[in-house]
Design a protein around this motif. Structure first.
Motif, PDB file in Angstrom:
ATOM      1  N   PHE A  78      44.253  -0.107 -51.966  1.00 34.40           N
ATOM      2  CA  PHE A  78      45.427  -0.016 -51.076  1.00 34.40           C
ATOM      3  C   PHE A  78      46.718  -0.386 -51.799  1.00 34.40           C
ATOM      4  CE2 PHE A  78      47.983  -1.392 -47.294  1.00 34.40           C
ATOM      5  CZ  PHE A  78      48.063  -0.131 -46.723  1.00 34.40           C
ATOM      6  N   ASP A 107      52.148   0.544 -44.249  1.00 37.04           N
ATOM      7  CA  ASP A 107      52.048   0.031 -42.858  1.00 37.04           C
ATOM      8  C   ASP A 107      51.591   1.144 -41.922  1.00 37.04           C
ATOM      9  OD1 ASP A 107      52.887  -2.393 -43.700  1.00 37.04           O
ATOM     10  OD2 ASP A 107      54.872  -2.337 -42.740  1.00 37.04           O
ATOM     11  N   ARG A 160      42.508  -7.602 -36.851  1.00 47.04           N
ATOM     12  CA  ARG A 160      42.991  -7.662 -38.240  1.00 47.04           C
ATOM     13  C   ARG A 160      42.633  -9.038 -38.788  1.00 47.04           C
ATOM     14  NH1 ARG A 160      49.156  -6.778 -40.244  1.00 47.04           N
ATOM     15  NH2 ARG A 160      48.697  -6.368 -42.429  1.00 47.04           N
TER      16      ARG A 160
END
Ligand SMILES: Nc1nc2c(ncn2[C@@H]2O[C@H](COP(=O)(O)OP(=O)(O)OP(=O)(O)O)[C@@H](O)[C@H]2O)c(=O)[nH]1
Length: 454
Positions: free
Chosen positions: A336, A349, A371
């Motif tokens: 990522f 995002d 999360r």
């Protein structure tokens, strides 16, 4: 000659006063002490003269004319101080006093009768009147003796205090945005203040009058709740409170909190309800927003770590108690850092947000995703063993792998799964899922690893 006549007038006037006072006395404190007539009169006269100077005593005849009024009585009744019955100008009493003629007809004394008299212009006197029938010379009742007490100052004081307290209440209710209402239970009639009308968004022509009128303004879903509550009126002094929703004529719905209290008459019968309405729509919205924020991650709209931990604790408790199985899936996005580096943090995002939506679409209602931190996520899979969790993990992995992220293309995720086992703490379970995820990364990413197959 003239002075002899005036002495005779004075004596008859004194006798009248004396009789009036005696009758008033008899009516309200019992019979006077018996004394020889002459002696009694001699002793009583100076006292009477003195008393009538300060006391408000008046005598009415059967026609309502004033036969006698002490200076104080004249003042209270607003009579011409100079006119006397003797000179043929018997002052006419104020209309409010005429009703006291009835005492002569019924022969029954009246005690502490309240009477408000307009004495010219704005001025008025509030009087407490004791009235007693005054037998005429032949024993027939023709006159009425009145003893008056001036309550004007007390009334003014209480009225002022009441006005001030009303103003304070108005200020407080306005500042708090409260609508004030009153309901007359006898006539089934509401009185609403302007703020009530504003809260309900009503025009004057839509003003509710009866209980039914008001109920018609409520959200039909809330009718039952209210009917149940209002079927039994509160007992005296008991406070009732209820929240409900209204439908305004402009189509908007508002949440309302109502508080009310019952007011009884002196026999304990319900007479009125008084209460307030408060528009709590914004308060409610704010409250639910705060509640939402406390449990959710602002970037992905998923549960935050605190909330998902709370759900894990509940699942662990159910597992210990009822052996209800559950499993944990821990996953993160592969490479990522490169997404961020190549496309920028904002794009990164957006990838996380869309990925959350795509994964949500393949979860059951009973599964919860949160999360866990950074680009790491945790799914609590209810009623699932490790093998079942692996199936779910693969479904998720495939869902992500096949999603086109705008401007980025595709991304992959690696997953580690572990299921609750007897004697394993929650911390151990989380660590097991973490170790499985670590293995998935090491084994080449874009894959699922089960803890039991490490
Ligand atoms: N855009 C964005 N990036 C985040 C967020 N949280 C964490 N990251 C980034 O995620 C990246 C994680 O990098 P690494 O831990 O090196 O892992 P990775 O690049 O995903 O590589 P592997 O996990 O080993 O496949 C870092 O660049 C973080 O800045 C976030 O909320 N938004």
């Amino acid at each position: 000659m003239a002075s002899e006549e005036s002495r005779a007038d004075k004596e008859s006037s004194n006798q009248l006063i004396r009789r009036a006072l005696e009758e008033l006395d008899r009516a309200f404190t019992g019979p006077p002490v018996a004394e020889p007539e002459d002696q009694q009169l001699r002793l009583a006269l100076p006292a009477l003269v003195l008393a009538t100077e300060v006391a408000a005593i008046a005598v009415l005849d059967g026609q309502g004319g004033i036969v006698f009024a002490s200076p104080q009585a004249r003042k209270l009744l607003g009579l011409d101080q100079t006119a006397t019955p003797e000179d043929g100008h018997a002052p006419a009493p104020p209309a409010e006093i005429l009703a006291f003629r009835l005492v002569a007809i019924t022969g029954t004394p009246l005690s502490d009768a309240r009477c408000e008299i307009a004495v010219g212009g704005e001025e008025r006197h509030v009087l407490s009147i004791n009235a007693a029938p005054l037998p005429g010379d032949g024993g027939d009742t023709a006159l009425v003796a009145l003893a008056m007490t001036d309550l004007t100052e007390q009334y003014d004081y209480y009225e002022r205090a009441l006005r001030e307290s009303e103003q304070r209440l108005k200020l407080a209710t306005e500042a708090a945005g409260l609508g004030v209402w009153e309901y007359d239970a006898i006539t089934d009639t509401y009185h609403w203040d302007e703020r009530m009308m504003a809260i309900y968004g009503l025009e004057e022509s839509q003003r509710p009058v009866t209980y039914r009128d008001w109920v018609a303004l409520l959200d039909p879903e809330h009718h039952d709740r209210l009917e149940a509550l209002t079927r039994r009126e509160p007992t005296y002094g008991e406070r009732r409170e209820v929240e409900f929703r209204i439908q305004r004529p402009d189509g908007r719905t508002r949440d309302i909190r109502a508080v009310w209290q019952r007011i009884d008459d002196e026999h304990g019968r319900i007479q009125r309800l008084v209460g307030i309405n408060e528009d709590i729509t914004e308060q409610r919205e704010l409250h639910s927003e705060l509640e939402y924020r406390a449990a959710h991650d602002p970037l992905t709209d998923l549960f935050n770590r605190a909330k998902i931990q709370q759900l894990l604790r509940a699942a662990q408790a159910a597992y210990i108690r009822h052996h209800t199985p559950f499993a944990v899936l821990l996953f993160d996005v592969d490479h990522f850092k490169q997404v961020n580096d190549r496309f920028g943090h904002a794009t990164g995002d957006a990838v996380l947000w869309l990925m959350a939506r795509r994964i949500e679409s393949v979860l059951r209602e009973t599964d919860h995703m949160g999360r866990w931190g950074g680009e790491e996520f945790l799914i609590l899979a209810s009623q699932t063993d490790e093998a079942g969790a692996e199936v779910l993990a693969e479904r998720i992995r495939h869902q992500v792998e096949t999603t086109a992220f705008e401007g980025v293309g595709t991304v992959t995720i690696s997953l580690g799964v572990a299921a609750a086992e007897p004697g394993t703490s929650l911390e151990s379970l989380e660590q097991r899922a973490d170790r499985a995820l670590y293995a998935a990364k090491h084994r080449g990413r874009n894959r699922t690893v089960r803890y039991s197959q490490l």
